[in-house]
Write an enzyme that holds these catalytic residues in place. Structure first.
Site, PDB file in Angstrom:
ATOM      1  N   LEU A  12      36.665  82.728  77.688  1.00 34.73           N
ATOM      2  CA  LEU A  12      36.206  84.097  77.916  1.00 34.73           C
ATOM      3  C   LEU A  12      34.754  84.105  78.380  1.00 34.73           C
ATOM      4  O   LEU A  12      34.387  84.861  79.286  1.00 34.73           O
ATOM      5  CB  LEU A  12      36.358  84.940  76.651  1.00 34.73           C
ATOM      6  CG  LEU A  12      35.840  86.371  76.761  1.00 34.73           C
ATOM      7  CD1 LEU A  12      36.535  87.131  77.896  1.00 34.73           C
ATOM      8  CD2 LEU A  12      36.008  87.121  75.437  1.00 34.73           C
ATOM      9  N   ASP A  36      22.561  77.164  68.779  1.00 34.37           N
ATOM     10  CA  ASP A  36      23.400  76.897  67.615  1.00 34.37           C
ATOM     11  C   ASP A  36      23.484  78.179  66.789  1.00 34.37           C
ATOM     12  O   ASP A  36      22.529  78.550  66.101  1.00 34.37           O
ATOM     13  CB  ASP A  36      22.793  75.771  66.788  1.00 34.37           C
ATOM     14  CG  ASP A  36      23.652  75.399  65.583  1.00 34.37           C
ATOM     15  OD1 ASP A  36      24.739  75.994  65.418  1.00 34.37           O
ATOM     16  OD2 ASP A  36      23.229  74.524  64.803  1.00 34.37           O
ATOM     17  N   ALA A  60      32.810  81.158  68.845  1.00 35.46           N
ATOM     18  CA  ALA A  60      33.760  81.136  67.736  1.00 35.46           C
ATOM     19  C   ALA A  60      34.453  79.791  67.680  1.00 35.46           C
ATOM     20  O   ALA A  60      34.576  79.091  68.694  1.00 35.46           O
ATOM     21  CB  ALA A  60      34.799  82.246  67.880  1.00 35.46           C
ATOM     22  N   THR A  62      38.048  78.718  67.282  1.00 38.29           N
ATOM     23  CA  THR A  62      39.333  79.415  67.395  1.00 38.29           C
ATOM     24  C   THR A  62      40.536  78.541  67.057  1.00 38.29           C
ATOM     25  O   THR A  62      41.659  79.046  67.012  1.00 38.29           O
ATOM     26  CB  THR A  62      39.507  79.977  68.815  1.00 38.29           C
ATOM     27  OG1 THR A  62      39.426  78.895  69.757  1.00 38.29           O
ATOM     28  CG2 THR A  62      38.429  81.005  69.123  1.00 38.29           C
ATOM     29  N   THR A 101      39.605  89.175  66.642  1.00 45.47           N
ATOM     30  CA  THR A 101      40.950  88.638  66.806  1.00 45.47           C
ATOM     31  C   THR A 101      42.040  89.475  66.154  1.00 45.47           C
ATOM     32  O   THR A 101      41.797  90.178  65.162  1.00 45.47           O
ATOM     33  CB  THR A 101      41.004  87.210  66.203  1.00 45.47           C
ATOM     34  OG1 THR A 101      42.335  86.700  66.251  1.00 45.47           O
ATOM     35  CG2 THR A 101      40.555  87.222  64.741  1.00 45.47           C
ATOM     36  N   ASP A 102      43.228  89.354  66.704  1.00 45.52           N
ATOM     37  CA  ASP A 102      44.419  89.963  66.117  1.00 45.52           C
ATOM     38  C   ASP A 102      44.768  89.347  64.774  1.00 45.52           C
ATOM     39  O   ASP A 102      45.512  89.933  63.978  1.00 45.52           O
ATOM     40  CB  ASP A 102      45.606  89.802  67.077  1.00 45.52           C
ATOM     41  CG  ASP A 102      45.911  88.354  67.406  1.00 45.52           C
ATOM     42  OD1 ASP A 102      44.957  87.572  67.581  1.00 45.52           O
ATOM     43  OD2 ASP A 102      47.097  87.986  67.500  1.00 45.52           O
ATOM     44  N   TYR A 125      40.598  80.857  59.316  1.00 40.18           N
ATOM     45  CA  TYR A 125      40.206  81.465  60.586  1.00 40.18           C
ATOM     46  C   TYR A 125      40.188  82.986  60.483  1.00 40.18           C
ATOM     47  O   TYR A 125      39.192  83.637  60.827  1.00 40.18           O
ATOM     48  CB  TYR A 125      41.165  81.030  61.695  1.00 40.18           C
ATOM     49  CG  TYR A 125      40.945  81.761  63.001  1.00 40.18           C
ATOM     50  CD1 TYR A 125      39.803  81.531  63.758  1.00 40.18           C
ATOM     51  CD2 TYR A 125      41.871  82.698  63.477  1.00 40.18           C
ATOM     52  CE1 TYR A 125      39.580  82.210  64.951  1.00 40.18           C
ATOM     53  CE2 TYR A 125      41.660  83.371  64.665  1.00 40.18           C
ATOM     54  CZ  TYR A 125      40.511  83.130  65.392  1.00 40.18           C
ATOM     55  OH  TYR A 125      40.299  83.810  66.574  1.00 40.18           O
ATOM     56  N   TRP A 150      45.790  86.017  72.079  1.00 39.34           N
ATOM     57  CA  TRP A 150      46.531  85.130  72.978  1.00 39.34           C
ATOM     58  C   TRP A 150      45.827  85.001  74.329  1.00 39.34           C
ATOM     59  O   TRP A 150      46.457  85.119  75.380  1.00 39.34           O
ATOM     60  CB  TRP A 150      47.956  85.636  73.151  1.00 39.34           C
ATOM     61  CG  TRP A 150      48.807  85.683  71.918  1.00 39.34           C
ATOM     62  CD1 TRP A 150      48.384  85.724  70.617  1.00 39.34           C
ATOM     63  CD2 TRP A 150      50.238  85.716  71.860  1.00 39.34           C
ATOM     64  NE1 TRP A 150      49.460  85.782  69.762  1.00 39.34           N
ATOM     65  CE2 TRP A 150      50.616  85.775  70.495  1.00 39.34           C
ATOM     66  CE3 TRP A 150      51.241  85.713  72.823  1.00 39.34           C
ATOM     67  CZ2 TRP A 150      51.941  85.826  70.080  1.00 39.34           C
ATOM     68  CZ3 TRP A 150      52.553  85.768  72.414  1.00 39.34           C
ATOM     69  CH2 TRP A 150      52.918  85.810  71.055  1.00 39.34           C
TER      70      TRP A 150
END
Length: 297
Positions: A12, A36, A60, A62, A101-102, A125, A150
């Site tokens: 992204l 950082d 992140a 992920t 996030t979902d 997570y 996704w």
């Protein structure tokens, strides 16, 4: 307009840099080597001593199974880091855009989920990403938290590229059939953020908060894989039949819990920012082509 982006080397982040530059927006792009995010003092110094109009956090961890094995690191990157970002952005009175996030709906039944639904994160997570949201909400008013799902892109590692890779050598690919969500082109999200930026920088904008942004389709991983293979065949990259074998998620015995249905309702984003929600299918050409091109000697 000048924007600071963390996690700029992720899929992204790289799409965002490309899109914002095309939109004549000046970008300060920081990878994890450049900044950082675990170092709160460095994060705050970067924000407080840089002339920027907005701060976008794409940084992140992920990999959900990695987070399960490295929970302290996951908490520092996904959770604690956002507190320093929010405090500094609040001092500078600039908006903070944060990608979430979902997975915050890991245990929340069937979707599509609204922004007002109660998060029930399960696993390192999901819990650390939700903590990241809470840290922002508690420390600044001018924030946009975008929950997405996704993600795929021509950059980085993602599901589309993995399926293309497997299809090169395998006649049958095992893919989970009982997990549902929204495949989301990272490029589409990047354009949505670029379009949104001038709106949230307007002094009269007051609709800060949490938003969902994904593609418009809800599907399963195995159906997503079938769509990828179909596109690969249409483009001439796949000259033989490759079968998707649908399997239940429990058969994989994964370390981290996955939501069975983390699909998101994006109506609020659509209505607030008047940005159309894309079909992920229209973005497959580029990513599938890039994936197969990378296999060439």
């Amino acid at each position: 307009m000048r924007v600071f982006i963390t996690g700029a080397n992720g899929q992204l982040g790289r799409e965002l840099v490309d899109v914002l530059l095309k939109c004549n927006i000046e970008v300060i792009a920081a990878s994890h080597e450049d900044l950082d995010v675990k170092d709160a003092a460095c994060v705050q110094s970067a924000i407080l001593h840089t002339d920027i109009d907005a701060f976008i956090n794409c940084a992140a961890i992920t990999n959900v199974d990695y987070c399960e094995d490295n929970q302290e690191e996951a908490f520092l990157v996904n959770g604690k880091a956002t507190r320093a970002m929010a405090i500094a952005c609040n001092k500078m009175r600039i908006p903070l855009i944060h990608i979430s996030t979902d997975y915050v709906f890991t245990e929340n039944g069937r979707g599509p989920h609204l922004e007002t639904d109660r998060p029930t994160p399960n696993g390192a997570y999901a819990k650390t990403k939700y903590q990241g949201e809470l840290n922002i909400i508690e420390n600044t008013r001018r924030y946009i938290i975008i929950r997405t799902a996704w993600l795929f892109s021509k950059y980085g590692n993602n599901f589309v590229k993995k399926i293309c890779h497997f299809a090169k050598t395998q006649d049958e690919i095992n893919v989970v059939s009982n997990n549902f969500g929204n495949p989301t082109p990272a490029k589409a999200l990047a354009y949505a953020i670029a379009y949104m930026l001038p709106k949230i920088l307007d002094d009269d904008f007051s609709a800060f908060g949490i938003y969902h942004y994904t593609s418009c389709e809800i599907t399963s991983w195995d159906k997503f894989a079938m769509a990828i293979l179909k596109k690969a065949s249409e483009l001439g990259y796949l000259q033989r039949d490759v079968r998707i074998k649908s399997i239940p998620s429990y058969s994989l015995k994964q370390k981290a819990p996955r939501p069975l249905d983390s699909s998101l309702d994006c109506s609020l984003f659509l209505n607030t920012f008047e940005i159309s929600i894309p079909s992920y299918l229209s973005y497959l050409d580029e990513v599938v082509s890039e994936a197969f091109a990378s296999f060439k000697d």
